[in-house]
Design a protein around this motif. Structure first.
Motif, PDB file in Angstrom:
ATOM      1  N   SER A 144      -2.453   5.227  -5.564  1.00  0.00           N
ATOM      2  CA  SER A 144      -3.495   4.557  -4.788  1.00  0.00           C
ATOM      3  C   SER A 144      -3.498   3.059  -5.059  1.00  0.00           C
ATOM      4  O   SER A 144      -3.698   2.249  -4.141  1.00  0.00           O
ATOM      5  CB  SER A 144      -4.869   5.174  -5.081  1.00  0.00           C
ATOM      6  OG  SER A 144      -5.178   5.098  -6.452  1.00  0.00           O
ATOM      7  N   LEU A 145      -3.285   2.645  -6.309  1.00  0.00           N
ATOM      8  CA  LEU A 145      -3.218   1.219  -6.633  1.00  0.00           C
ATOM      9  C   LEU A 145      -2.057   0.549  -5.905  1.00  0.00           C
ATOM     10  O   LEU A 145      -2.219  -0.524  -5.298  1.00  0.00           O
ATOM     11  CB  LEU A 145      -3.062   1.046  -8.144  1.00  0.00           C
ATOM     12  CG  LEU A 145      -2.872  -0.392  -8.646  1.00  0.00           C
ATOM     13  CD1 LEU A 145      -4.088  -1.247  -8.307  1.00  0.00           C
ATOM     14  CD2 LEU A 145      -2.592  -0.413 -10.143  1.00  0.00           C
ATOM     15  N   LEU A 146      -0.887   1.175  -5.926  1.00  0.00           N
ATOM     16  CA  LEU A 146       0.286   0.596  -5.270  1.00  0.00           C
ATOM     17  C   LEU A 146       0.097   0.511  -3.759  1.00  0.00           C
ATOM     18  O   LEU A 146       0.491  -0.484  -3.127  1.00  0.00           O
ATOM     19  CB  LEU A 146       1.531   1.417  -5.602  1.00  0.00           C
ATOM     20  CG  LEU A 146       1.983   1.372  -7.074  1.00  0.00           C
ATOM     21  CD1 LEU A 146       3.171   2.303  -7.293  1.00  0.00           C
ATOM     22  CD2 LEU A 146       2.333  -0.051  -7.486  1.00  0.00           C
ATOM     23  N   LEU A 147      -0.512   1.535  -3.165  1.00  0.00           N
ATOM     24  CA  LEU A 147      -0.737   1.501  -1.724  1.00  0.00           C
ATOM     25  C   LEU A 147      -1.728   0.407  -1.350  1.00  0.00           C
ATOM     26  O   LEU A 147      -1.539  -0.303  -0.354  1.00  0.00           O
ATOM     27  CB  LEU A 147      -1.234   2.859  -1.234  1.00  0.00           C
ATOM     28  CG  LEU A 147      -1.494   2.966   0.274  1.00  0.00           C
ATOM     29  CD1 LEU A 147      -0.240   2.609   1.066  1.00  0.00           C
ATOM     30  CD2 LEU A 147      -1.966   4.365   0.646  1.00  0.00           C
ATOM     31  N   GLY A 148      -2.792   0.253  -2.146  1.00  0.00           N
ATOM     32  CA  GLY A 148      -3.748  -0.817  -1.879  1.00  0.00           C
ATOM     33  C   GLY A 148      -3.094  -2.180  -1.957  1.00  0.00           C
ATOM     34  O   GLY A 148      -3.333  -3.058  -1.096  1.00  0.00           O
ATOM     35  N   LEU A 149      -2.256  -2.410  -2.972  1.00  0.00           N
ATOM     36  CA  LEU A 149      -1.540  -3.681  -3.088  1.00  0.00           C
ATOM     37  C   LEU A 149      -0.567  -3.872  -1.921  1.00  0.00           C
ATOM     38  O   LEU A 149      -0.397  -4.993  -1.423  1.00  0.00           O
ATOM     39  CB  LEU A 149      -0.791  -3.734  -4.424  1.00  0.00           C
ATOM     40  CG  LEU A 149      -1.676  -3.790  -5.683  1.00  0.00           C
ATOM     41  CD1 LEU A 149      -0.804  -3.676  -6.939  1.00  0.00           C
ATOM     42  CD2 LEU A 149      -2.492  -5.069  -5.714  1.00  0.00           C
TER      43      LEU A 149
ATOM     44  N   VAL B 295      -8.828  -1.623   7.520  1.00  0.00           N
ATOM     45  CA  VAL B 295      -7.611  -1.751   6.715  1.00  0.00           C
ATOM     46  C   VAL B 295      -7.894  -2.565   5.461  1.00  0.00           C
ATOM     47  O   VAL B 295      -7.453  -2.218   4.352  1.00  0.00           O
ATOM     48  CB  VAL B 295      -6.493  -2.406   7.555  1.00  0.00           C
ATOM     49  CG1 VAL B 295      -5.332  -2.825   6.664  1.00  0.00           C
ATOM     50  CG2 VAL B 295      -6.004  -1.447   8.629  1.00  0.00           C
ATOM     51  N   LEU B 296      -8.644  -3.670   5.621  1.00  0.00           N
ATOM     52  CA  LEU B 296      -8.961  -4.512   4.464  1.00  0.00           C
ATOM     53  C   LEU B 296      -9.863  -3.774   3.479  1.00  0.00           C
ATOM     54  O   LEU B 296      -9.668  -3.845   2.261  1.00  0.00           O
ATOM     55  CB  LEU B 296      -9.634  -5.803   4.937  1.00  0.00           C
ATOM     56  CG  LEU B 296      -8.792  -6.689   5.871  1.00  0.00           C
ATOM     57  CD1 LEU B 296      -9.595  -7.902   6.326  1.00  0.00           C
ATOM     58  CD2 LEU B 296      -7.505  -7.129   5.175  1.00  0.00           C
TER      59      LEU B 296
ATOM     60  N   MET C 186       1.198  -6.595   3.015  1.00  0.00           N
ATOM     61  CA  MET C 186       1.544  -6.626   4.432  1.00  0.00           C
ATOM     62  C   MET C 186       0.721  -7.674   5.176  1.00  0.00           C
ATOM     63  O   MET C 186       1.239  -8.376   6.056  1.00  0.00           O
ATOM     64  CB  MET C 186       1.289  -5.240   5.033  1.00  0.00           C
ATOM     65  CG  MET C 186       1.856  -5.026   6.422  1.00  0.00           C
ATOM     66  SD  MET C 186       3.652  -4.957   6.439  1.00  0.00           S
ATOM     67  CE  MET C 186       4.010  -6.372   7.488  1.00  0.00           C
ATOM     68  N   VAL C 187      -0.547  -7.801   4.815  1.00  0.00           N
ATOM     69  CA  VAL C 187      -1.402  -8.822   5.432  1.00  0.00           C
ATOM     70  C   VAL C 187      -0.841 -10.217   5.155  1.00  0.00           C
ATOM     71  O   VAL C 187      -0.780 -11.079   6.047  1.00  0.00           O
ATOM     72  CB  VAL C 187      -2.850  -8.701   4.916  1.00  0.00           C
ATOM     73  CG1 VAL C 187      -3.696  -9.885   5.395  1.00  0.00           C
ATOM     74  CG2 VAL C 187      -3.477  -7.396   5.389  1.00  0.00           C
TER      75      VAL C 187
ATOM     76  N   LEU D 251       2.288 -11.028   4.489  1.00  0.00           N
ATOM     77  CA  LEU D 251       3.519 -11.189   5.268  1.00  0.00           C
ATOM     78  C   LEU D 251       3.223 -11.599   6.707  1.00  0.00           C
ATOM     79  O   LEU D 251       3.886 -12.489   7.269  1.00  0.00           O
ATOM     80  CB  LEU D 251       4.320  -9.884   5.263  1.00  0.00           C
ATOM     81  CG  LEU D 251       5.060  -9.503   3.982  1.00  0.00           C
ATOM     82  CD1 LEU D 251       5.748  -8.165   4.160  1.00  0.00           C
ATOM     83  CD2 LEU D 251       6.065 -10.575   3.597  1.00  0.00           C
ATOM     84  N   VAL D 252       2.216 -10.963   7.308  1.00  0.00           N
ATOM     85  CA  VAL D 252       1.859 -11.276   8.699  1.00  0.00           C
ATOM     86  C   VAL D 252       1.307 -12.696   8.806  1.00  0.00           C
ATOM     87  O   VAL D 252       1.649 -13.444   9.741  1.00  0.00           O
ATOM     88  CB  VAL D 252       0.842 -10.249   9.231  1.00  0.00           C
ATOM     89  CG1 VAL D 252       0.320 -10.662  10.603  1.00  0.00           C
ATOM     90  CG2 VAL D 252       1.479  -8.871   9.307  1.00  0.00           C
ATOM     91  N   LEU D 253       0.468 -13.095   7.862  1.00  0.00           N
ATOM     92  CA  LEU D 253      -0.091 -14.453   7.899  1.00  0.00           C
ATOM     93  C   LEU D 253       1.002 -15.507   7.743  1.00  0.00           C
ATOM     94  O   LEU D 253       0.993 -16.539   8.425  1.00  0.00           O
ATOM     95  CB  LEU D 253      -1.142 -14.610   6.797  1.00  0.00           C
ATOM     96  CG  LEU D 253      -2.426 -13.791   6.970  1.00  0.00           C
ATOM     97  CD1 LEU D 253      -3.343 -13.971   5.766  1.00  0.00           C
ATOM     98  CD2 LEU D 253      -3.150 -14.192   8.258  1.00  0.00           C
ATOM     99  N   LEU D 254       1.954 -15.244   6.863  1.00  0.00           N
ATOM    100  CA  LEU D 254       3.057 -16.190   6.669  1.00  0.00           C
ATOM    101  C   LEU D 254       3.954 -16.284   7.905  1.00  0.00           C
ATOM    102  O   LEU D 254       4.587 -17.311   8.150  1.00  0.00           O
ATOM    103  CB  LEU D 254       3.894 -15.783   5.456  1.00  0.00           C
ATOM    104  CG  LEU D 254       3.215 -15.928   4.086  1.00  0.00           C
ATOM    105  CD1 LEU D 254       4.134 -15.411   2.983  1.00  0.00           C
ATOM    106  CD2 LEU D 254       2.837 -17.381   3.824  1.00  0.00           C
ATOM    107  N   ALA D 255       3.999 -15.211   8.687  1.00  0.00           N
ATOM    108  CA  ALA D 255       4.815 -15.236   9.906  1.00  0.00           C
ATOM    109  C   ALA D 255       4.254 -16.213  10.930  1.00  0.00           C
ATOM    110  O   ALA D 255       4.966 -16.614  11.862  1.00  0.00           O
ATOM    111  CB  ALA D 255       4.887 -13.834  10.512  1.00  0.00           C
TER     112      ALA D 255
END
Length: 340
Positions: free
Chosen positions: A96-101, A69-70, A106-107, A109-113
């Motif tokens: 593709s740029l927007l999807l990569g960002l 994913v990374l 999302m990563v 968001l998960v870390l902040l959770a």
């Protein structure tokens, strides 16, 4: 070994569905479910394996996708920059740029959770985003995986028609490289059939006149085919269509009127082949779709665009599932707030 039974059943259902009609979208979903069930079965059985094989299974099923994913996010961002540099910045080239960002967003968001002071509302939002991301990722991987496989399933036997789908013209009258690749592939199908001693198929150029074009796309395509060796009497035109769906509907009418019970091959670019095949099935076209090569840098954005189109074509089911997944996260949040 009973853990592998669901994967086996799903694989048999996949094979039966492909045998019935390889153009269905359910084939892609069944393939994805088969691989997901297989991964779950491998995880369930890994605890019975020696340490080294067990670690290999855990890495293949859990670690590789996480790292993938990374890597995918970085690759999409780099590709997006390349596409913008070559094609300019517009909605179609930003995908593709927007999807990569979005992947890296999302990563984050998960870390902040994981913060100790993260609110239950934020956690509910992250869970909803994860569920929606998981569903969209699953569908996208199903689509891309089966699209790749579909392009490698050979079309058997001879055909009566080779339908080449149109694309926009340069300066309103000249065939661009992307369309030339389709025409070259269609001409190769024609020549290969003739070389096998079978009757020459009709090359049916399909494409109407856009508002910014000086002539129908089919006329420019037919001219290209004749200039590159196609027999003029075997080149026909369908010059009314404005969309892929119209390409197929109008071409189907021409073919069925000329040769009842015809068989055909439809030619487009490789990123578009599977979706075109689904549209061909809907239009009643009796044939499979073949893809012509596309510039590598263009494939990610084009493939994302194709997936979005397929997702929206099944919007009732997809949006309902998305709403249910978001509702599950919201329901869990409300229950937690009620009993806290």
């Amino acid at each position: 070994m009973y853990a592998f039974l669901p994967a086996l059943i799903l694989f048999l259902a996949f094979c039966a569905s492909v045998w019935q009609d390889r153009r269905r979208f359910r084939n892609a979903v069944l393939l994805g479910l088969t691989l997901t069930s297989l991964a779950a079965a491998l995880l369930a059985q890994a605890r019975h394996l020696p340490d080294t094989p067990a670690m290999i299974v855990y890495a293949a099923v859990l670690l590789v996708p996480a790292l993938g994913v990374l890597v995918l996010g970085a690759a999409l961002i780099l590709n997006g920059v390349t596409v913008i540099r070559k094609e300019g910045a517009r909605p179609a080239t930003l995908l593709s740029l927007l999807l990569g960002l979005a992947i890296y967003g999302m990563v984050v968001l998960v870390l902040l959770a994981g913060r100790p002071n993260a609110s239950s509302g934020y956690l509910a939002f992250v869970v909803a985003a994860l569920l929606l991301s998981a569903y969209l990722s699953f569908l996208c991987l199903c689509f891309l995986g089966y699209a790749w496989l579909y392009g490698r399933i050979p079309a058997r036997g001879g055909v009566d028609f080779v339908v080449v789908l149109g694309a926009g013209l340069i300066d309103g009258e000249r065939v661009p490289p992307l369309l030339a690749a389709r025409l070259r592939r269609g001409l190769a199908v024609h020549d290969r059939q003739v070389a096998k001693g079978r009757p020459a198929p009709v090359l049916l150029a399909s494409g109407g006149k856009g508002t910014d074009e000086k002539l129908p796309e089919s006329t420019a395509m037919a001219r290209w085919l004749v200039e590159n060796g196609a027999p003029p009497e075997r080149v026909w035109e369908e010059d009314r269509s404005r969309t892929t769906e119209e390409n197929l509907v109008f071409s189907q009418k021409i073919m069925s009127d000329a040769v009842p019970g015809y068989r055909c091959v439809v030619v487009t670019n490789n990123f578009h082949a599977y979706r075109a095949a689904m549209l061909a099935r809907r239009a009643g076209v009796n044939g499979q779709v073949r893809g012509a090569p596309t510039a590598g840098y263009y494939l990610p954005s084009a493939s994302i665009r194709e997936f979005v189109a397929v997702f929206w074509e099944h919007k009732v089911v997809n949006l309902t599932i998305c709403a249910l997944l978001a509702g599950m996260a919201l329901g869990a949040f409300l229950l937690d707030a009620l009993y806290r």
